[in-house]
Design a protein around this motif. Sequence first.
Motif, PDB file in Angstrom:
ATOM      1  N   GLY A   1      -2.114   8.556  18.888  1.00 44.74           N
ATOM      2  CA  GLY A   1      -2.837   7.321  18.597  1.00 44.74           C
ATOM      3  C   GLY A   1      -2.801   7.006  17.112  1.00 44.74           C
ATOM      4  N   ILE A   2      -3.118   5.791  16.810  1.00 46.64           N
ATOM      5  CA  ILE A   2      -3.127   5.339  15.410  1.00 46.64           C
ATOM      6  C   ILE A   2      -4.404   4.550  15.185  1.00 46.64           C
ATOM      7  CG2 ILE A   2      -1.756   3.299  15.974  1.00 46.64           C
ATOM      8  CD1 ILE A   2      -0.584   3.492  13.138  1.00 46.64           C
ATOM      9  N   ASP A   3      -5.095   4.888  14.130  1.00 49.87           N
ATOM     10  CA  ASP A   3      -6.342   4.192  13.808  1.00 49.87           C
ATOM     11  C   ASP A   3      -6.082   2.938  13.007  1.00 49.87           C
ATOM     12  OD1 ASP A   3      -7.786   6.212  15.056  1.00 49.87           O
ATOM     13  OD2 ASP A   3      -7.916   7.387  13.206  1.00 49.87           O
ATOM     14  N   GLU A   4      -5.136   3.011  12.089  1.00 46.49           N
ATOM     15  CA  GLU A   4      -4.916   1.927  11.145  1.00 46.49           C
ATOM     16  C   GLU A   4      -3.457   1.502  11.157  1.00 46.49           C
ATOM     17  OE1 GLU A   4      -6.004  -0.934   8.658  1.00 46.49           O
ATOM     18  OE2 GLU A   4      -7.448   0.479   9.460  1.00 46.49           O
ATOM     19  N   LEU A   5      -3.067   0.677  12.130  1.00 50.58           N
ATOM     20  CA  LEU A   5      -1.688   0.200  12.203  1.00 50.58           C
ATOM     21  C   LEU A   5      -1.371  -0.747  11.052  1.00 50.58           C
ATOM     22  CD1 LEU A   5       0.950   0.253  13.801  1.00 50.58           C
ATOM     23  CD2 LEU A   5       0.091  -1.669  15.142  1.00 50.58           C
ATOM     24  N   ASP A   6      -2.361  -1.502  10.596  1.00 48.96           N
ATOM     25  CA  ASP A   6      -2.125  -2.448   9.503  1.00 48.96           C
ATOM     26  C   ASP A   6      -1.725  -1.727   8.213  1.00 48.96           C
ATOM     27  OD1 ASP A   6      -2.641  -4.602  11.131  1.00 48.96           O
ATOM     28  OD2 ASP A   6      -4.772  -4.686  10.592  1.00 48.96           O
ATOM     29  N   GLY A   7      -2.337  -0.584   7.926  1.00 44.01           N
ATOM     30  CA  GLY A   7      -1.973   0.189   6.744  1.00 44.01           C
ATOM     31  C   GLY A   7      -0.546   0.684   6.819  1.00 44.01           C
ATOM     32  N   PHE A   8      -0.148   1.124   8.010  1.00 42.62           N
ATOM     33  CA  PHE A   8       1.230   1.565   8.226  1.00 42.62           C
ATOM     34  C   PHE A   8       2.195   0.406   8.009  1.00 42.62           C
ATOM     35  CE2 PHE A   8       4.788   1.809  11.243  1.00 42.62           C
ATOM     36  CZ  PHE A   8       5.415   2.938  10.762  1.00 42.62           C
ATOM     37  N   LEU A   9       1.861  -0.777   8.541  1.00 45.04           N
ATOM     38  CA  LEU A   9       2.740  -1.942   8.400  1.00 45.04           C
ATOM     39  C   LEU A   9       2.866  -2.392   6.948  1.00 45.04           C
ATOM     40  CD1 LEU A   9       1.656  -4.010  11.533  1.00 45.04           C
ATOM     41  CD2 LEU A   9       3.738  -2.656  11.230  1.00 45.04           C
ATOM     42  N   ILE A  10       1.782  -2.326   6.203  1.00 46.66           N
ATOM     43  CA  ILE A  10       1.826  -2.696   4.779  1.00 46.66           C
ATOM     44  C   ILE A  10       2.712  -1.716   4.010  1.00 46.66           C
ATOM     45  CG2 ILE A  10       0.438  -2.828   2.661  1.00 46.66           C
ATOM     46  CD1 ILE A  10      -1.834  -3.955   4.459  1.00 46.66           C
ATOM     47  N   ARG A  11       2.546  -0.430   4.280  1.00 44.58           N
ATOM     48  CA  ARG A  11       3.384   0.577   3.609  1.00 44.58           C
ATOM     49  C   ARG A  11       4.856   0.372   3.955  1.00 44.58           C
ATOM     50  NH1 ARG A  11       2.079   5.779   5.737  1.00 44.58           N
ATOM     51  NH2 ARG A  11       3.976   5.613   6.908  1.00 44.58           N
ATOM     52  N   MET A  12       5.139   0.092   5.226  1.00 44.16           N
ATOM     53  CA  MET A  12       6.526  -0.114   5.645  1.00 44.16           C
ATOM     54  C   MET A  12       7.105  -1.388   5.044  1.00 44.16           C
ATOM     55  SD  MET A  12       7.439   2.554   7.002  1.00 44.16           S
ATOM     56  CE  MET A  12       9.098   1.948   7.145  1.00 44.16           C
ATOM     57  N   GLN A  13       6.286  -2.417   4.869  1.00 49.37           N
ATOM     58  CA  GLN A  13       6.766  -3.645   4.234  1.00 49.37           C
ATOM     59  C   GLN A  13       7.183  -3.363   2.793  1.00 49.37           C
ATOM     60  OE1 GLN A  13       7.273  -6.782   5.584  1.00 49.37           O
ATOM     61  NE2 GLN A  13       8.277  -7.126   3.630  1.00 49.37           N
TER      62      GLN A  13
ATOM     63  N   LEU B   1       8.168  -0.406   1.608  1.00 49.49           N
ATOM     64  CA  LEU B   1       9.411   0.378   1.663  1.00 49.49           C
ATOM     65  C   LEU B   1      10.605  -0.489   2.041  1.00 49.49           C
ATOM     66  CD1 LEU B   1       8.215   3.698   3.313  1.00 49.49           C
ATOM     67  CD2 LEU B   1       9.229   3.422   1.053  1.00 49.49           C
ATOM     68  N   ASP B   2      10.427  -1.391   3.006  1.00 51.31           N
ATOM     69  CA  ASP B   2      11.520  -2.291   3.388  1.00 51.31           C
ATOM     70  C   ASP B   2      11.964  -3.162   2.212  1.00 51.31           C
ATOM     71  OD1 ASP B   2      11.783  -1.416   5.998  1.00 51.31           O
ATOM     72  OD2 ASP B   2      10.421  -2.928   6.811  1.00 51.31           O
ATOM     73  N   ASP B   3      10.991  -3.660   1.439  1.00 48.55           N
ATOM     74  CA  ASP B   3      11.327  -4.474   0.264  1.00 48.55           C
ATOM     75  C   ASP B   3      12.104  -3.658  -0.765  1.00 48.55           C
ATOM     76  OD1 ASP B   3      10.062  -6.623   1.424  1.00 48.55           O
ATOM     77  OD2 ASP B   3       8.222  -6.424   0.233  1.00 48.55           O
ATOM     78  N   THR B   4      11.689  -2.419  -0.982  1.00 50.60           N
ATOM     79  CA  THR B   4      12.380  -1.551  -1.925  1.00 50.60           C
ATOM     80  C   THR B   4      13.803  -1.264  -1.460  1.00 50.60           C
ATOM     81  OG1 THR B   4      10.283  -0.526  -2.536  1.00 50.60           O
ATOM     82  CG2 THR B   4      12.302   0.683  -3.096  1.00 50.60           C
ATOM     83  N   ILE B   5      13.950  -0.951  -0.181  1.00 52.97           N
ATOM     84  CA  ILE B   5      15.275  -0.655   0.373  1.00 52.97           C
ATOM     85  C   ILE B   5      16.167  -1.887   0.309  1.00 52.97           C
ATOM     86  CG2 ILE B   5      16.463  -0.136   2.546  1.00 52.97           C
ATOM     87  CD1 ILE B   5      14.131   1.860   3.102  1.00 52.97           C
ATOM     88  N   THR B   6      15.613  -3.051   0.619  1.00 54.48           N
ATOM     89  CA  THR B   6      16.386  -4.293   0.555  1.00 54.48           C
ATOM     90  C   THR B   6      16.843  -4.580  -0.868  1.00 54.48           C
ATOM     91  OG1 THR B   6      15.172  -5.195   2.436  1.00 54.48           O
ATOM     92  CG2 THR B   6      16.311  -6.771   1.029  1.00 54.48           C
ATOM     93  N   ASP B   7      15.993  -4.286  -1.856  1.00 56.89           N
ATOM     94  CA  ASP B   7      16.346  -4.549  -3.254  1.00 56.89           C
ATOM     95  C   ASP B   7      17.440  -3.620  -3.766  1.00 56.89           C
ATOM     96  OD1 ASP B   7      14.516  -6.583  -3.368  1.00 56.89           O
ATOM     97  OD2 ASP B   7      12.963  -5.404  -4.374  1.00 56.89           O
TER      98      ASP B   7
END
Length: 183
Positions: free
Chosen positions: A133-145, A147-153
């Motif tokens: 289970g996951i308590d805070e999916l929004d925190g995970f999504l923000i962190r992944m956003q 990381l995705d921005d860094t990887i894209t750059d």
Amino acid sequence: QRGSYPVETMSAPICLMNEHHSTMVIELESLHRLDGLYSFYHKQWWCRREMFHHFKKCNAFFNGLALLTMAVSVVVASVWKDSFVVVGMTSFATMLKGWNDFKNYSFKMDMCKFAYTTYEKTLIELRNYARVGIDELDGFLIRMQTLDDTITDFTPPTSDRCVQEYDKRFHHKIVCEQKHIKT
């Protein structure tokens, strides 16, 4: 070709829950969201890994060819006294090394390796979230956003060839289609 699935005959299913788990503590709606994220990040992981291997081959090819050309020019210089041939071979080797440096394959390799290892950790994290289970999916999504921005750059764009190859090899299997999930 890498992988254990022949491209022409079948494609491998991609699903968040690929084993039987009798105790599910996560709601079906959250599981659907995690499964969609798993599918997305699996594609990112696979394509970045393939790009890493491509850049690694290019880097090895150009460095090896430049080194071989330099070695041959040294041997030719010691046997044959024609300086134009030696100058031509040395210039060609220098041009190959310069091209390799210009294309910056080693940096692209490093960045693609960073990207695919990051996405690999993300896949592991998503599997763990699906199990416990996951308590805070929004925190995970923000962190992944972030990381995705860094990887894209920092990494080259994913090639269309790589995405097409992925689509031939893999398909997304929806979580509810599995027998161990009760709706």
